[in-house]
Design a protein around this motif. Structure first.
Motif, PDB file in Angstrom:
ATOM      1  N   LEU A  39      -9.158  -3.062   3.023  1.00  0.00           N
ATOM      2  CA  LEU A  39      -7.710  -3.301   2.947  1.00  0.00           C
ATOM      3  C   LEU A  39      -7.184  -4.169   4.079  1.00  0.00           C
ATOM      4  O   LEU A  39      -6.001  -4.492   4.114  1.00  0.00           O
ATOM      5  CB  LEU A  39      -6.971  -1.953   2.954  1.00  0.00           C
ATOM      6  N   LYS A 107      -1.957  16.495   3.101  1.00  0.00           N
ATOM      7  CA  LYS A 107      -2.442  17.761   2.542  1.00  0.00           C
ATOM      8  C   LYS A 107      -2.236  18.938   3.513  1.00  0.00           C
ATOM      9  O   LYS A 107      -3.189  19.593   3.907  1.00  0.00           O
ATOM     10  CB  LYS A 107      -3.927  17.643   2.175  1.00  0.00           C
ATOM     11  N   ASN A 132      -0.824  16.037  -2.250  1.00  0.00           N
ATOM     12  CA  ASN A 132      -2.037  15.871  -3.054  1.00  0.00           C
ATOM     13  C   ASN A 132      -3.019  14.843  -2.477  1.00  0.00           C
ATOM     14  O   ASN A 132      -4.094  14.640  -3.016  1.00  0.00           O
ATOM     15  CB  ASN A 132      -1.696  15.547  -4.509  1.00  0.00           C
ATOM     16  N   GLY A 133      -2.622  14.192  -1.378  1.00  0.00           N
ATOM     17  CA  GLY A 133      -3.552  13.278  -0.710  1.00  0.00           C
ATOM     18  C   GLY A 133      -3.709  11.925  -1.375  1.00  0.00           C
ATOM     19  O   GLY A 133      -4.561  11.136  -0.982  1.00  0.00           O
ATOM     20  N   ARG A 134      -2.879  11.634  -2.378  1.00  0.00           N
ATOM     21  CA  ARG A 134      -3.027  10.364  -3.109  1.00  0.00           C
ATOM     22  C   ARG A 134      -2.666   9.155  -2.252  1.00  0.00           C
ATOM     23  O   ARG A 134      -3.248   8.083  -2.407  1.00  0.00           O
ATOM     24  CB  ARG A 134      -2.155  10.370  -4.383  1.00  0.00           C
ATOM     25  N   GLY A 136      -3.222   8.924   0.864  1.00  0.00           N
ATOM     26  CA  GLY A 136      -4.437   8.726   1.653  1.00  0.00           C
ATOM     27  C   GLY A 136      -5.477   7.941   0.879  1.00  0.00           C
ATOM     28  O   GLY A 136      -6.103   7.018   1.405  1.00  0.00           O
ATOM     29  N   ILE A 137      -5.678   8.298  -0.389  1.00  0.00           N
ATOM     30  CA  ILE A 137      -6.653   7.593  -1.228  1.00  0.00           C
ATOM     31  C   ILE A 137      -6.244   6.125  -1.382  1.00  0.00           C
ATOM     32  O   ILE A 137      -7.077   5.224  -1.288  1.00  0.00           O
ATOM     33  CB  ILE A 137      -6.810   8.292  -2.603  1.00  0.00           C
ATOM     34  N   ASP A 138      -4.927   5.889  -1.569  1.00  0.00           N
ATOM     35  CA  ASP A 138      -4.455   4.505  -1.700  1.00  0.00           C
ATOM     36  C   ASP A 138      -4.710   3.693  -0.434  1.00  0.00           C
ATOM     37  O   ASP A 138      -4.905   2.490  -0.487  1.00  0.00           O
ATOM     38  CB  ASP A 138      -2.956   4.476  -2.031  1.00  0.00           C
ATOM     39  N   GLY A 140      -7.308   4.258   1.422  1.00  0.00           N
ATOM     40  CA  GLY A 140      -8.741   4.309   1.678  1.00  0.00           C
ATOM     41  C   GLY A 140      -9.103   5.237   2.823  1.00  0.00           C
ATOM     42  O   GLY A 140     -10.107   5.032   3.494  1.00  0.00           O
ATOM     43  N   VAL A 141      -8.293   6.281   3.004  1.00  0.00           N
ATOM     44  CA  VAL A 141      -8.556   7.229   4.092  1.00  0.00           C
ATOM     45  C   VAL A 141      -9.723   8.139   3.698  1.00  0.00           C
ATOM     46  O   VAL A 141      -9.778   8.650   2.586  1.00  0.00           O
ATOM     47  CB  VAL A 141      -7.302   8.085   4.392  1.00  0.00           C
ATOM     48  N   ARG A 142     -10.671   8.293   4.624  1.00  0.00           N
ATOM     49  CA  ARG A 142     -11.820   9.149   4.354  1.00  0.00           C
ATOM     50  C   ARG A 142     -11.667  10.499   5.035  1.00  0.00           C
ATOM     51  O   ARG A 142     -11.849  11.531   4.427  1.00  0.00           O
ATOM     52  CB  ARG A 142     -13.109   8.483   4.808  1.00  0.00           C
TER      53      ARG A 142
ATOM     54  N   LEU B  49     -17.635   9.879   0.246  1.00  0.00           N
ATOM     55  CA  LEU B  49     -17.480   9.020   1.416  1.00  0.00           C
ATOM     56  C   LEU B  49     -17.625   9.751   2.734  1.00  0.00           C
ATOM     57  O   LEU B  49     -17.905   9.147   3.753  1.00  0.00           O
ATOM     58  CB  LEU B  49     -16.125   8.319   1.352  1.00  0.00           C
ATOM     59  N   VAL B  50     -17.458  11.066   2.704  1.00  0.00           N
ATOM     60  CA  VAL B  50     -17.581  11.799   3.962  1.00  0.00           C
ATOM     61  C   VAL B  50     -18.968  12.405   4.136  1.00  0.00           C
ATOM     62  O   VAL B  50     -19.306  12.897   5.194  1.00  0.00           O
ATOM     63  CB  VAL B  50     -16.483  12.875   4.113  1.00  0.00           C
ATOM     64  N   LEU B  63     -12.396  15.467   0.120  1.00  0.00           N
ATOM     65  CA  LEU B  63     -12.129  14.159  -0.479  1.00  0.00           C
ATOM     66  C   LEU B  63     -12.869  14.018  -1.812  1.00  0.00           C
ATOM     67  O   LEU B  63     -12.333  13.447  -2.766  1.00  0.00           O
ATOM     68  CB  LEU B  63     -12.538  13.037   0.492  1.00  0.00           C
ATOM     69  N   ASP B  66     -10.910  15.762  -4.416  1.00  0.00           N
ATOM     70  CA  ASP B  66      -9.732  14.958  -4.752  1.00  0.00           C
ATOM     71  C   ASP B  66     -10.114  13.803  -5.673  1.00  0.00           C
ATOM     72  O   ASP B  66      -9.389  13.482  -6.619  1.00  0.00           O
ATOM     73  CB  ASP B  66      -9.098  14.377  -3.480  1.00  0.00           C
ATOM     74  N   LEU B  67     -11.245  13.163  -5.390  1.00  0.00           N
ATOM     75  CA  LEU B  67     -11.665  12.023  -6.203  1.00  0.00           C
ATOM     76  C   LEU B  67     -12.103  12.474  -7.593  1.00  0.00           C
ATOM     77  O   LEU B  67     -11.857  11.784  -8.579  1.00  0.00           O
ATOM     78  CB  LEU B  67     -12.790  11.248  -5.503  1.00  0.00           C
ATOM     79  N   ASP B  90     -11.286  -1.072  -4.804  1.00  0.00           N
ATOM     80  CA  ASP B  90     -10.132  -1.717  -4.166  1.00  0.00           C
ATOM     81  C   ASP B  90      -9.689  -0.956  -2.917  1.00  0.00           C
ATOM     82  O   ASP B  90      -9.107  -1.535  -2.006  1.00  0.00           O
ATOM     83  CB  ASP B  90      -8.943  -1.799  -5.135  1.00  0.00           C
ATOM     84  N   ARG B  91      -9.912   0.342  -2.915  1.00  0.00           N
ATOM     85  CA  ARG B  91      -9.439   1.165  -1.799  1.00  0.00           C
ATOM     86  C   ARG B  91     -10.531   1.469  -0.779  1.00  0.00           C
ATOM     87  O   ARG B  91     -10.281   1.456   0.421  1.00  0.00           O
ATOM     88  CB  ARG B  91      -8.851   2.475  -2.338  1.00  0.00           C
ATOM     89  N   TYR B  92     -11.732   1.756  -1.272  1.00  0.00           N
ATOM     90  CA  TYR B  92     -12.795   2.191  -0.354  1.00  0.00           C
ATOM     91  C   TYR B  92     -13.903   1.158  -0.194  1.00  0.00           C
ATOM     92  O   TYR B  92     -14.851   1.372   0.548  1.00  0.00           O
ATOM     93  CB  TYR B  92     -13.382   3.513  -0.830  1.00  0.00           C
TER      94      TYR B  92
END
Lengths: 188, 139
Positions: A39, A107, A132-134, A136-138, A140-142, B49-50, B63, B66-67, B90-92
């Protein structure tokens, strides 16, 4: 004829040595667990957050002001995240330098998040929650914490994976922040 | 003796499975079995990813869960596997895919084994040709 092609026998050895050297170099080289964010230099994702208590909230609309030097920091955190506590003092130092920090509470439970802020101090200019952490996903948070530097055009210029610790981490973050106030170097 | 042992063993087995039942409670399987199978297959191709070299299907990391939920949501929305993969790439980044894409920058990765095998065959060919000639010369 036979003499002429004798050097061919050396080729497998040369290939082997070349491969071994490459592997050895890569082995001692960069950290394999480091994965650069896709990103970087891209616009931040669109997002909205729920308010946390009566603290000022924010959304993706608060970036991209176009004003030169209007660089902001987005920090993903949670009260359950130990490393977030570790970087809290560094975030406070950044805030005291006049850097605007926007917190995404990831979260988490509102009560715990508010308790965290009242106990250790609120370092955020604005803070919102994402249950819901979405978001974060957008981004690219791990794993928490992750901290992004967003420039005046809403582009992600830097991503800190893991806590901003005193010393090298912190100094680099400040350097990256200053770089983000300038246009993207064209030779990148 | 045997009468007493059986229920104990059954109880122990149930007890053994409790952790996995508790951990997996968040992912609600899709009602449509075909779609659920698709979600599972797709999850096998996505990297946790973790935990790095594990698929999200085999991981109960936060995670990964969630995915898995996100994959099921997007499948219900009628998205194709490719669209869902692209969403995550696109994100990861491509790292999220356990199997590298067959893209221009990965050609070297995909073709290196073939190139090396070809070189080996080439050597073998000349080697045996040479041996053949030696053999013929001896005659």
């Amino acid at each position: 004829m036979k003499q002429k092609f004798k050097f061919l026998r050396l080729i497998p050895i040369i290939i082997f040595v070349g491969l071994a050297a490459t592997f050895l170099y890569r082995l001692n080289g960069e950290d394999p667990s480091y994965i650069p964010s896709v990103l970087l230099q891209k616009p931040i994702p669109q997002f909205e957050l729920a308010a946390l208590g009566d603290l000022p909230n924010f959304s993706s609309a608060d970036f991209n002001s176009g004003i030169q030097g209007d660089v902001k920091v987005v920090n993903f955190w949670a009260s359950w995240c130990v490393a977030c506590r570790a970087e809290h003092a560094e975030l406070d130092k950044l805030r005291q330098r006049g850097i605007k920090i926007y917190g995404v509470n990831h979260k988490d439970d509102d009560g715990n998040a508010l308790e965290f802020l009242s106990k250790y101090g609120n370092v955020y200019d604005a803070v919102g929650t994402n249950k819901n952490g979405r978001v974060g996903i957008d981004f690219g948070v791990r794993a928490l914490p992750e901290t992004f530097i967003i420039d005046q055009n809403g582009l992600i210029r830097f991503k800190q994976i893991g806590p901003i610790l005193p010393g090298e981490n912190y100094d680099n973050f400040v350097k990256q922040f200053q770089a983000a106030t300038l246009p993207i170097p064209t030779n990148e | 003796m045997n009468k007493l042992l059986k229920p104990i063993i059954v109880l122990m087995l149930i007890w053994l499975f409790i952790p996995s039942m508790v951990a997996a409670e968040k992912v609600v399987p899709l009602e449509n079995e075909v779609l659920e199978q698709r979600a599972k297959n797709l999850s096998l191709e996505l990297r946790c990813l973790v935990c790095q070299n594990q698929s999200i299907e085999s991981s109960d990391a936060d995670l990964a869960v969630d995915l898995k939920i996100l994959v099921r949501e997007q499948i219900s929305q009628g998205k194709t596997d490719l669209q869902i993969k692209q969403f995550l790439v696109d994100r990861y980044g491509e790292f999220v895919l356990l199997k590298p894409l067959f893209s221009l920058r990965n050609y070297l990765l995909w073709f290196t084994p073939i190139i090396f095998l070809s070189i080996a065959f080439l050597f073998a060919f000349f080697y045996f040709k040479n041996m053949n000639r030696k053999f013929n010369n001896q005659d």
